[in-house]
Design a protein around this motif. Structure first.
Motif, short mmCIF file in Angstrom:
data_model
loop_
_atom_site.label_atom_id
_atom_site.label_comp_id
_atom_site.label_asym_id
_atom_site.label_seq_id
_atom_site.Cartn_x
_atom_site.Cartn_y
_atom_site.Cartn_z
N HIS A 1 -14.00 -60.70 34.16
CA HIS A 1 -13.12 -60.34 35.28
C HIS A 1 -11.71 -60.52 34.74
CE1 HIS A 1 -16.18 -60.48 38.55
NE2 HIS A 1 -16.79 -61.27 37.68
N CYS A 2 -10.89 -59.46 34.74
CA CYS A 2 -9.61 -59.51 34.05
C CYS A 2 -8.43 -59.78 34.97
CB CYS A 2 -9.39 -58.22 33.27
SG CYS A 2 -10.58 -58.06 31.91
N GLY B 1 -21.88 -67.65 35.95
CA GLY B 1 -21.74 -67.44 34.52
C GLY B 1 -20.67 -66.45 34.12
N ASP B 2 -20.12 -65.70 35.08
CA ASP B 2 -19.06 -64.73 34.75
C ASP B 2 -17.84 -65.42 34.14
OD1 ASP B 2 -20.62 -62.73 35.74
OD2 ASP B 2 -19.32 -62.20 37.44
N PHE B 3 -17.09 -64.64 33.35
CA PHE B 3 -15.89 -65.18 32.70
C PHE B 3 -14.63 -64.68 33.42
CE2 PHE B 3 -17.83 -65.35 28.11
CZ PHE B 3 -18.71 -66.35 28.53
N VAL B 4 -13.66 -65.58 33.54
CA VAL B 4 -12.30 -65.16 33.92
C VAL B 4 -11.55 -64.91 32.61
CG1 VAL B 4 -10.10 -66.03 34.81
CG2 VAL B 4 -12.18 -66.26 36.18
N VAL B 5 -10.95 -63.72 32.48
CA VAL B 5 -10.23 -63.35 31.26
C VAL B 5 -8.78 -63.09 31.63
CG1 VAL B 5 -10.08 -61.64 29.41
CG2 VAL B 5 -12.33 -62.33 30.28
N ALA B 6 -7.85 -63.71 30.91
CA ALA B 6 -6.44 -63.61 31.28
C ALA B 6 -5.55 -63.57 30.04
CB ALA B 6 -6.05 -64.78 32.18
N THR C 1 -7.12 -61.79 24.03
CA THR C 1 -7.92 -61.20 25.11
C THR C 1 -7.50 -59.76 25.39
OG1 THR C 1 -6.36 -62.14 26.70
CG2 THR C 1 -8.38 -63.39 26.27
N ALA C 2 -6.57 -59.22 24.57
CA ALA C 2 -5.97 -57.91 24.88
C ALA C 2 -7.00 -56.77 24.94
CB ALA C 2 -4.88 -57.60 23.86
N GLY C 3 -8.04 -56.84 24.10
CA GLY C 3 -8.98 -55.72 24.05
C GLY C 3 -10.13 -55.79 25.05
N ILE C 4 -10.12 -56.79 25.93
CA ILE C 4 -11.25 -56.98 26.84
C ILE C 4 -10.98 -56.25 28.16
CG2 ILE C 4 -12.63 -58.70 28.10
CD1 ILE C 4 -11.78 -60.75 25.90
N SER C 5 -11.99 -55.52 28.65
CA SER C 5 -11.85 -54.83 29.94
C SER C 5 -12.82 -55.42 30.95
CB SER C 5 -12.18 -53.34 29.78
OG SER C 5 -11.29 -52.76 28.86
N ALA C 6 -12.49 -55.22 32.24
CA ALA C 6 -13.34 -55.74 33.31
C ALA C 6 -14.76 -55.21 33.13
CB ALA C 6 -12.78 -55.32 34.65
N GLY C 7 -15.73 -56.09 33.27
CA GLY C 7 -17.13 -55.68 33.16
C GLY C 7 -17.72 -55.83 31.78
N ASP C 8 -16.88 -56.05 30.75
CA ASP C 8 -17.40 -56.22 29.38
C ASP C 8 -18.32 -57.45 29.32
OD1 ASP C 8 -15.89 -54.08 28.60
OD2 ASP C 8 -14.60 -55.18 27.20
N GLU C 9 -19.41 -57.32 28.56
CA GLU C 9 -20.31 -58.45 28.31
C GLU C 9 -19.80 -59.19 27.08
OE1 GLU C 9 -23.12 -59.62 29.78
OE2 GLU C 9 -23.13 -58.14 31.40
N LEU C 10 -19.58 -60.51 27.23
CA LEU C 10 -18.98 -61.29 26.16
C LEU C 10 -19.88 -62.45 25.78
CD1 LEU C 10 -15.43 -61.52 27.81
CD2 LEU C 10 -16.12 -59.89 26.03
N LEU C 11 -19.83 -62.83 24.49
CA LEU C 11 -20.57 -64.00 24.02
C LEU C 11 -19.59 -64.89 23.24
CD1 LEU C 11 -23.42 -65.35 23.66
CD2 LEU C 11 -23.50 -64.20 21.45
N ALA C 12 -19.36 -66.10 23.78
CA ALA C 12 -18.44 -67.05 23.12
C ALA C 12 -19.25 -68.09 22.38
CB ALA C 12 -17.54 -67.71 24.15
N VAL D 1 -16.09 -67.88 17.33
CA VAL D 1 -15.96 -66.42 17.43
C VAL D 1 -16.37 -65.93 18.83
CG1 VAL D 1 -18.28 -65.96 16.51
CG2 VAL D 1 -16.50 -64.23 16.26
N LEU D 2 -15.65 -64.93 19.30
CA LEU D 2 -15.99 -64.28 20.57
C LEU D 2 -16.50 -62.87 20.24
CD1 LEU D 2 -15.71 -64.31 23.79
CD2 LEU D 2 -13.68 -62.90 23.37
N ARG D 3 -17.72 -62.58 20.72
CA ARG D 3 -18.28 -61.24 20.50
C ARG D 3 -18.19 -60.45 21.79
NH1 ARG D 3 -21.56 -64.42 17.32
NH2 ARG D 3 -21.23 -63.90 15.13
N ASN D 4 -17.62 -59.26 21.70
CA ASN D 4 -17.62 -58.34 22.84
C ASN D 4 -18.84 -57.44 22.66
OD1 ASN D 4 -17.18 -56.23 24.69
ND2 ASN D 4 -14.95 -56.59 24.64
N LEU D 5 -19.91 -57.74 23.42
CA LEU D 5 -21.19 -57.04 23.23
C LEU D 5 -21.09 -55.60 23.71
CD1 LEU D 5 -23.50 -59.96 24.46
CD2 LEU D 5 -22.80 -59.44 22.11
N THR D 6 -20.23 -55.34 24.69
CA THR D 6 -20.06 -53.98 25.21
C THR D 6 -19.38 -53.09 24.17
OG1 THR D 6 -19.86 -54.89 27.42
CG2 THR D 6 -19.09 -52.62 27.12
N ARG D 7 -18.38 -53.62 23.49
CA ARG D 7 -17.57 -52.83 22.56
C ARG D 7 -17.94 -53.04 21.10
NH1 ARG D 7 -13.78 -50.68 25.85
NH2 ARG D 7 -14.08 -51.68 27.86
#
Lengths: 166, 422
Positions: free
Chosen positions: A8-9, A53-58, A108-119, A125-131
């Motif tokens: 959630h961005c 479990g959702d992430f707040v991204v800012a 966090t610049a490349g993360i969009s709302a709804g992306d699945e992330l693994l920290a 390392v943070l993996r953006n599973l969607t991208r």
């Protein structure tokens, strides 16, 4: 510690009044009640939308402003699994660790709302599973990682009776 | 290698050679919580299986954020605080005593070289007395109550050198708003700010508290100043009755290492205003003058001291506040309230149209005592103008000096105080 969640961005300088307004926090210790108002001045529907479990991204300086620990507690009680930000205000950062809310400092610049992330906290390392992208995580000092692993400072004190910094 | 004020105080209190970025556990001289943070700290104290507060006469609970209680739920939390303080033998400051950040210095609990934590972000205020004081949350406070200690990451320091003297009609509030505008809301994150230079030395201690108070608005962990004769005299006048306070002046070494040193000549500074909804959204008075306001607030931990009330009364005496402005005044403490009455300041303010409320945080934190309506503009001497801060997210808050607030209350619009000082 590995955490998986959906983004959630929000923007930069999200202050603690926006996380939980002073008009609610002074009158109750009921964190579920506070959680129903979390982030409402930025997104009135956030408390309804957020799933466990959702992430707040800012952006930068997340949690600036007051020292209220109701801010991380309201996020935790709303089900937020971690907060990811480009940087954190220091009191919020301490309060989050102390209450057992994982905080992840990374780009966090490349993360969009709804992306699945693994920290991956230990792996850094943070993996953006969607991208299919990866970003390094700024490592937590070992003592803070220990407190977080214990489930917060209260649990840490129950375990050691003091700050076990070594 | 030399040390900054922060490195010296944390070295002394931890018994280690503390350098920036080290992690230390240090002995605290004082611990404080207020009514927004103490109830959670008491709960955490119990979760930690705490039994007794360590050295309870070096710890205070303060009821100032919602004082007197406006709601049943708040009353229950206040009751919890009073019971805990009594049971533990802690110092308790109750409704009407004042704002925590006025009381801790005023009652002599802090002085040069002290290490203090408070469960309130504006604890950095005491840096004006050459103390390392920083805000923490409730769980940290609970740990500090049990152990008398706290862990710190020793901060790097950011040094502000303020050259020249502030011109007439321009005050310490204008200076700190200007500096925040320069470095932005996260310009000093994780760092200690050190303020020095002729402009700081020329200020009274009251005025210096305003600058240290707002260090957190640039993200700083502490806002430190050196102890000169003015500070030593102030500390002598505000000694604790118990004689507590083993103070020791701390000066930075000339060769201390700073993350940054920023120099400003402030002799040409104009009155400054922080516009909604960010403290670093700062403009000179000319840019915002004429903006209609419906409420003006004088007080808070930033600007509710005797000198602040005196400056405002100097502008308001013999005049009437604009008929469409509500003017709210909250002295920062009972002592200040009484001193302001002795000087006739309160009488001048009340005659000009002020509504004087109980010493405390009142309108600044949106709990009671002046929640604005939708769409209204407020000018305030407080330290935050976040959306919703005063209890209504559809209101607009401007931050300024007591003089600018007083002038604006008269004009019904943001006004340059220098026009009223002629």
């Amino acid at each position: 510690m590995k955490l998986k969640g959906r983004a959630h961005c929000f923007g930069g300088d999200v202050n603690t009044d926006y996380i939980i307004s002073g008009k609610y926090k002074f009158k109750t210790l009921d964190m579920k009640e506070l959680a129903s108002h979390v982030m409402e001045d930025l997104d009135p529907d956030f408390a309804k939308k957020v799933q466990p479990g959702d992430f707040v991204v800012a952006g930068r300086n997340f949690g600036c402003g007051s020292s209220r620990e109701q801010a991380p507690l309201a996020l935790l009680n709303a089900g937020v699994g971690a907060v990811l930000a480009a940087s954190f205000a220091r009191i919020f950062y301490r309060n989050a660790i102390n209450t057992g809310l994982p905080v992840v400092e990374c780009d966090t610049a490349g993360i969009s709302a709804g992306d699945e992330l693994l920290a991956d906290m230990e792996g850094g390392v943070l993996r953006n599973l969607t991208r299919g992208t990866e970003t390094p995580i700024k490592p937590l000092p070992p003592f803070m990682l220990k407190v977080l692993g214990d489930g917060g400072l209260a649990a840490h004190f129950r375990k050691y009776g003091t700050f076990n910094i070594d | 290698m030399g040390k900054t004020i922060a490195e010296k105080i944390l070295s002394r209190k931890s018994g280690q050679d503390a350098r920036a970025n080290d992690l230390v556990v240090a002995d605290l001289d004082f611990r404080m919580g207020q009514d927004g943070t103490s109830p959670l700290a008491i709960r955490a104290f119990e979760e930690m299986r705490g039994k007794r507060v360590f050295d309870p006469q070096r710890a205070a609970l303060v009821i100032d954020h919602s004082a007197p209680s406006p709601l049943e739920g708040v009353s229950a939390l206040h009751h919890l605080m009073r019971s805990f303080a009594k049971e533990q033998g802690m110092i308790m400051y109750d409704i009407g005593d004042g704002v925590c950040h006025q009381l801790v210095p005023e009652k002599g609990h802090v002085g040069p070289g002290s290490l203090v934590i408070g469960a309130d972000s504006h604890t950095c205020t005491y840096g004006a007395l050459n103390a390392f004081a920083t805000g923490v949350g409730s769980t940290d406070l609970a740990a500090a109550l049990i152990s008398g200690k706290m862990w710190f990451k020793v901060p790097e320091s950011l040094r502000f050198v303020c050259r020249g003297r502030l011109p007439a009609g321009v005050y310490s509030k204008d200076l700190i708003l200007f500096l925040i505008g320069q470095v932005t809301a996260d310009g000093a994150t994780y760092m200690a700010a050190e303020y020095t230079g002729e402009a700081i030395g020329a200020l009274s201690v009251d005025a210096r508290f305003t600058i240290a108070n707002m260090a957190i608005e640039m993200g700083a962990k502490a806002g430190l100043m050196e102890a000169d004769d003015k500070v030593l005299a102030w500390v002598r006048e505000h000694r604790a009755p118990s004689g507590r306070g083993n103070f020791e002046v701390v000066s930075p070494d000339p060769e201390a290492a700073y993350a940054r040193v920023l120099e400003y000549d402030v002799s040409g500074l104009e009155p400054q205003v922080a516009k909604p909804h960010r403290v670093d959204n700062v403009a000179s008075i000319g840019e915002v003058a004429g903006t209609a306001i419906q409420q003006a607030v004088l007080g808070t931990c930033t600007n509710g001291r005797l000198e602040d009330l005196r400056i405002a009364a100097g502008i308001l005496k013999g005049r009437r506040v604009h008929p469409e402005v509500r003017f709210i005044v909250a002295p920062a403490s009972r002592r200040i309230y009484l001193e302001a009455m002795d000087e006739g300041i309160i009488q001048d303010l009340v005659r000009s149209g002020a509504a004087v409320v109980t010493p405390g945080c009142g309108p600044c934190v949106g709990t009671h005592n002046g929640v604005p309506a939708d769409g209204e503009n407020v000018i305030s001497t407080a330290n935050r103008n976040f959306k919703g801060r005063m209890g209504n997210s559809k209101a607009f808050i401007y931050l300024a000096s007591p003089a600018t607030v007083a002038a604006s209350a008269l004009a019904g619009a943001i006004a340059d105080p220098r026009e009223y000082l002629k």
